[in-house]
Design a protein around this motif. Sequence first.
Motif, PDB file in Angstrom:
ATOM      1  N   ILE A   1     -10.604   2.191  -2.915  1.00  0.00           N
ATOM      2  CA  ILE A   1      -9.446   1.293  -2.996  1.00  0.00           C
ATOM      3  C   ILE A   1      -9.246   0.439  -1.740  1.00  0.00           C
ATOM      4  CG2 ILE A   1      -6.914   1.302  -3.084  1.00  0.00           C
ATOM      5  CD1 ILE A   1      -7.101   3.099  -5.451  1.00  0.00           C
ATOM      6  N   PRO A   2      -9.172   1.043  -0.535  1.00  0.00           N
ATOM      7  CA  PRO A   2      -9.021   0.169   0.644  1.00  0.00           C
ATOM      8  C   PRO A   2     -10.225  -0.764   0.839  1.00  0.00           C
ATOM      9  CG  PRO A   2      -9.185   2.457   1.314  1.00  0.00           C
ATOM     10  CD  PRO A   2      -9.128   2.452  -0.159  1.00  0.00           C
TER      11      PRO A   2
ATOM     12  N   THR B   1      -9.995  -3.679  -1.392  1.00  0.00           N
ATOM     13  CA  THR B   1      -9.000  -4.604  -0.845  1.00  0.00           C
ATOM     14  C   THR B   1      -9.614  -5.476   0.224  1.00  0.00           C
ATOM     15  OG1 THR B   1      -7.485  -2.756  -1.108  1.00  0.00           O
ATOM     16  CG2 THR B   1      -6.651  -4.725  -0.008  1.00  0.00           C
ATOM     17  N   VAL B   2     -10.317  -4.829   1.156  1.00  0.00           N
ATOM     18  CA  VAL B   2     -10.883  -5.600   2.269  1.00  0.00           C
ATOM     19  C   VAL B   2     -11.923  -6.592   1.772  1.00  0.00           C
ATOM     20  CG1 VAL B   2     -12.121  -5.430   4.444  1.00  0.00           C
ATOM     21  CG2 VAL B   2     -10.468  -3.707   3.841  1.00  0.00           C
TER      22      VAL B   2
ATOM     23  N   LEU C   1     -10.254  -9.442   0.086  1.00  0.00           N
ATOM     24  CA  LEU C   1      -9.633 -10.338   1.076  1.00  0.00           C
ATOM     25  C   LEU C   1     -10.682 -11.218   1.725  1.00  0.00           C
ATOM     26  CD1 LEU C   1      -7.130  -7.985   2.906  1.00  0.00           C
ATOM     27  CD2 LEU C   1      -6.556 -10.041   1.652  1.00  0.00           C
TER      28      LEU C   1
ATOM     29  N   ALA D   1      -8.620  -7.714  -7.226  1.00  0.00           N
ATOM     30  CA  ALA D   1      -8.518  -6.423  -6.540  1.00  0.00           C
ATOM     31  C   ALA D   1      -7.522  -5.535  -7.266  1.00  0.00           C
ATOM     32  CB  ALA D   1      -8.083  -6.646  -5.092  1.00  0.00           C
TER      33      ALA D   1
END
Lengths: 566, 323, 335
Positions: free
Chosen positions: C258-259, C262-263, C266, C321
């Motif tokens: 998940i993180p 996200t990155v 982005l 995302a």
Amino acid sequence: MKIKSLLLGAIASTALAPAAMAERGSDGTVNIIYWQAPSIMTPYLSGGTKDIEASSLVLEPLGRYDPDGNLVPFLAEEIPTVENGGVSADLTSITWKLKPGLKWSDGSPVTSADPVFTAEYCMHPEGGCAQLSKYDGVKSVEALDDLTVKVTFERPMPNPYGPFMGAQSPILQKAQFQNCLGAKAPECTEANFAPIGTGPFVVDEFRPNDVITLSANPNYRDPAKPAFAKVNFKGGGDATAAGRAVLETGEYDYAWNLQLAPEVIAQMAAAGKGVPVSAFGTLVERIEMNLTDPSSSLPDDIRATREAPHPILSDLRVRKALSMAIDRNLLTEIGYGQAGRATCNLVPAPARYASPNTDCLTQDIEGAKALLEEAGWKVGAGGVREKDGMKLKLLYQTSTNAVRQDFQALIKQWWSEIGVETELRNISGSVFFGGDPGSPDTFQKFYADVEMYANNFDGTDPQAYLSMYRCGNEPKPSSQWQGENINRFCDPEYDKLLDELARTGELEKRGEIAIRLNEMLTKDSYTIVPLVDRGRVSAHSNTLGGVKLNTWDSELWNAADWYRIK
Amino acid sequence: MTDKDRLVPDEGLAPASTAVPAAGTLEEFTKPPQSQWREVWHQFKSHKGALYGGLLFLVIILWVYLGPLLWDLDPTKIDIRARNQGPSLAHPFGTDQLGRDTFSRMMAGGKTSVSVGITAMLLALGLGSLVGVLAGFFKRLDGLLMRLTDLFLALPLLPLLLVMMLLFRDPLNAAFGPEQGIFILIVVSIGVTSWMPTARIVRGDVLAIKEREFVLAARSIGTTNTKMILRHILPNVLSPIMVSATLGIATAIITESSLSFLGLGFPPDFPTWGRLLFDATDYLQQYPERVFWPGLAISLTVLSVNYLGDGLRDALDPRIRGR
Amino acid sequence: MLTFTVRRLVLAVPTLLFISLVLFLLLEFAPGDPMAQVPLTVPPEVKEKMREALGLGQPAHIRFWKWLVQFFWIEPQVLVDHIFGTSFSAGDLRVISWQTRSPVMDIVIQRIPQTLWVVGTAYVVGVLIALPIGIYSAYRQYSWFDQTGTFVSMIGFSVPPFFSGVLVIVVFSVNLGWFPSIYDTTHKVVDWDSFMIQLRQMIMPVMVLALQITAQISRFMRASMLDNLNQDYVRTARAKGLGERAVVLVHVLRNSMIPVVTVIALGVPSIFGGAIITEQVFKVNGIGQLLIGAIQANDLPMVQTLTFIFAVLIVLFNLIADVLYGLLDPRIRYD
């Protein structure tokens, strides 16, 4: 007859020995790098130096300035003067004659209709032409016959070489641009990116702000030139990278305007792939003194206007002391090396207009201190001078640039030695040199006590340049802070002398007046404190021949003569 | 894969219940119960990376803040005869192109860079975590806060900074003096323009965590939202926050330097590490040591914060604690 | 999930319109002048005329409206014309750059190849290296591999590209002469040889960029894996007798993504945004260089258009995302 032509041939072959061997397009590709990338190929829609220089490969004026500042004919048969009858005796008109048989790169003939159209194009009220000032005072431009153009002025012009002279005002092809007048000018993208010209090269592909590819003009007037078949004109990056590409890696042949620390250039040149070349023009790095009070405590309509004289800098002695504390030779050595000369003049060249004044070149800290004492500024707490409870504290601003920040640091130190406290500020060039009336940081608004930047003038005549300091031409709220008299200098004597200069046609006399005007701004009043006469440094590879660095015109003015040394 | 290899991750598999440290030794069982924070500290100081990282960080802080007291050469003092010198007793790191002492410039620059880096990072982290947790936890806020994040991500940094300078430079200068004023402005502008990734990352984790069983359990015993966030959600999103912190410090120091060379940063006679590095890049071939020192200083600071963060994260993780 | 996606897409329209307004106001309010790069030898009256010719004399709301019409109505027509050979847009004024006086979208399209070649490749390479490094570093926490990885990625992240770029140029171009220091944007890949030339000229910028991307993503991957390796379900999975590879690469990895997602999400818009400094250092002249040049020249139509396209991508990829979160962890619900 025969002997004469033989002799001429011999002279030509000795003078042009390497070039004479060449035929058009025999030397392959020349790679040029400009660290500012050109955005458009016409000087009329962008005043940027990069654009003017790039377009000079394609577009040509009637005459150019050579590296010594002399006028040389390009598309014209000769330079019109009063002596040869080209300029009328009362200085109100100039008549140019085109060389016969000239062709545009598309093969059509160049006629006098083209210059006439060019003037119409630039003088159109809605066109936003960047070179409009070149056509200042023009009453009419008319074609007398197919090859003769007459420009008539509204008033006597001692310097009639504004229109069609120099890289700033080349000739456009009427056929290509005739539907691009006025507000339509920006819509002609194709013409603006690939203008048809008379110059040595034609545009193959123009990628704005990136690369221009050009090839030799098949209709160029000299059948043996240019020696190069192709030009690869790359833009972008920074001066260091451009210098490296020519001097160290040898990937490129020519790099423009290497504003780098002298030791960095020396280190790059040591690699042996190319040589830096330098030449001097009229660019002078200077400190400008604000004669008006920039204090933020004043109301907006008075702040930094002539209604509020500067509390400290209105005193000539303080201005002089600030100038005396500076060691210009050291500044030059650190910032510019071979590409700079310490100067006391606003107009450093041409020789006719340059004052012989060198008084300021020796630093005199003690003299400066004495002068401040005399002006009533006594040393107070922390070594900072005071007078009537006011500290001798100045805000010193300039644009962001490594050399300028070094200068700021050095000058701050010298001023601290004479008891002046200095606060430094640097501002991004795009804000500082912009004219946004809403920004407090523009050089015109001058919300600081002193500021440093460089300026020069086009061509070889300083009249317009010196006229900037006319009373009333200062930036002020009523003029949306537009104006060129940055210091808010105002002297009726100066204005009177300017009027006299505008009436004088005789060169000797013009020189005398210009020198006097220059001294009134510098050594008499220290309104402007010149520091360094900045030359231009560019670099070319060892295998590129024919480069003659020119600061009066485009650097690429003689690209037709460039060739590959084999 | 050998058996030994397989054992390594298993060591981390302490039970989730934190009441009894099952993996502890007998000695630990017999010890009187300690407060949570003492345990955290205990774990932290036994973490080798954290210890060295913390020590290094402390040394850097002491060097930049107390160093100038011992080494009192003025970083802006120009000695033109001594320019471009190599290392010597008088100038241990040599001098720059104007003859300024690099050692004292490094200390002065460090003071600015470290303070800007840490404050801006904390600000960005605080803002980002706040927005992220709120958006992830409260469904009603999610849409609005995430669109706000999108907006900030889309804003171009440079014009934004120009506007901030225009609006706030003079009032801040008047209120705090030129140096403090510009410091606040720079920290706030870096902070305000770099919280968004943290917010997105934290929100993503919170979205997943709040659906876990233990949150349900906590809610069923009537835990309030505030307590829930502080005790259950935050500790579980700590590791991405720590990574953001480490990367944030580096970004802040570098961003500050780009601000300086755009003319938006500190006054030009104010050295910072980023600016020293930038200025020295042109002299890379002649004087390579000039890029070395600021580059090393930035890297060491970032490394030390990274290890500190690792240690802190491990210490705050109840599953690892007591291992 | 489908209704969520549709709802978000619909909601994106007002969001983007609002963003474009904010961008416009920001640029309007920022100090600056499109005449800043014109030499001082051009007198102020002439500059004023040039500003008027750019349309700066008109009130702000009219200029904003014009941009909206040009961008949302005329530019799509131009695209349609280009594809189908129709002539809907004939005679309409497109979004025109102030620097080049040519349509902004044409320049953007011209810049996309080099941006994708360099920044896109760097991103893919960076992510592909970062994931295994992150996973293995977490699996062997505090092993020599992890320590080296930490050290290298931290140094890599703290060294700014304005320095590392110049460093690789000095080493590989000046001293060794292996790679060209200037990127040739006109180079076309047609066969193996020209592909090798392309590879040679993009290797240095890709290296510099990929280092930064790898550093960042591998740190997040590692941290997230560490969080999950200690969870109960991992022990359960192992107790079930599941293979170590399956435990780590299927269960733990999926839950740790998940993180990282996200990155990565982005970062994708920033491929389009280009890498301003790296592009500058290697003269790649992609979209990043276009944007910074436009900002410095105060070319507002160009900056507005570029930042707006950027905003569209940000909104889009953040939506992607969010959808991916739901796929990775079905417990996450948005309804």
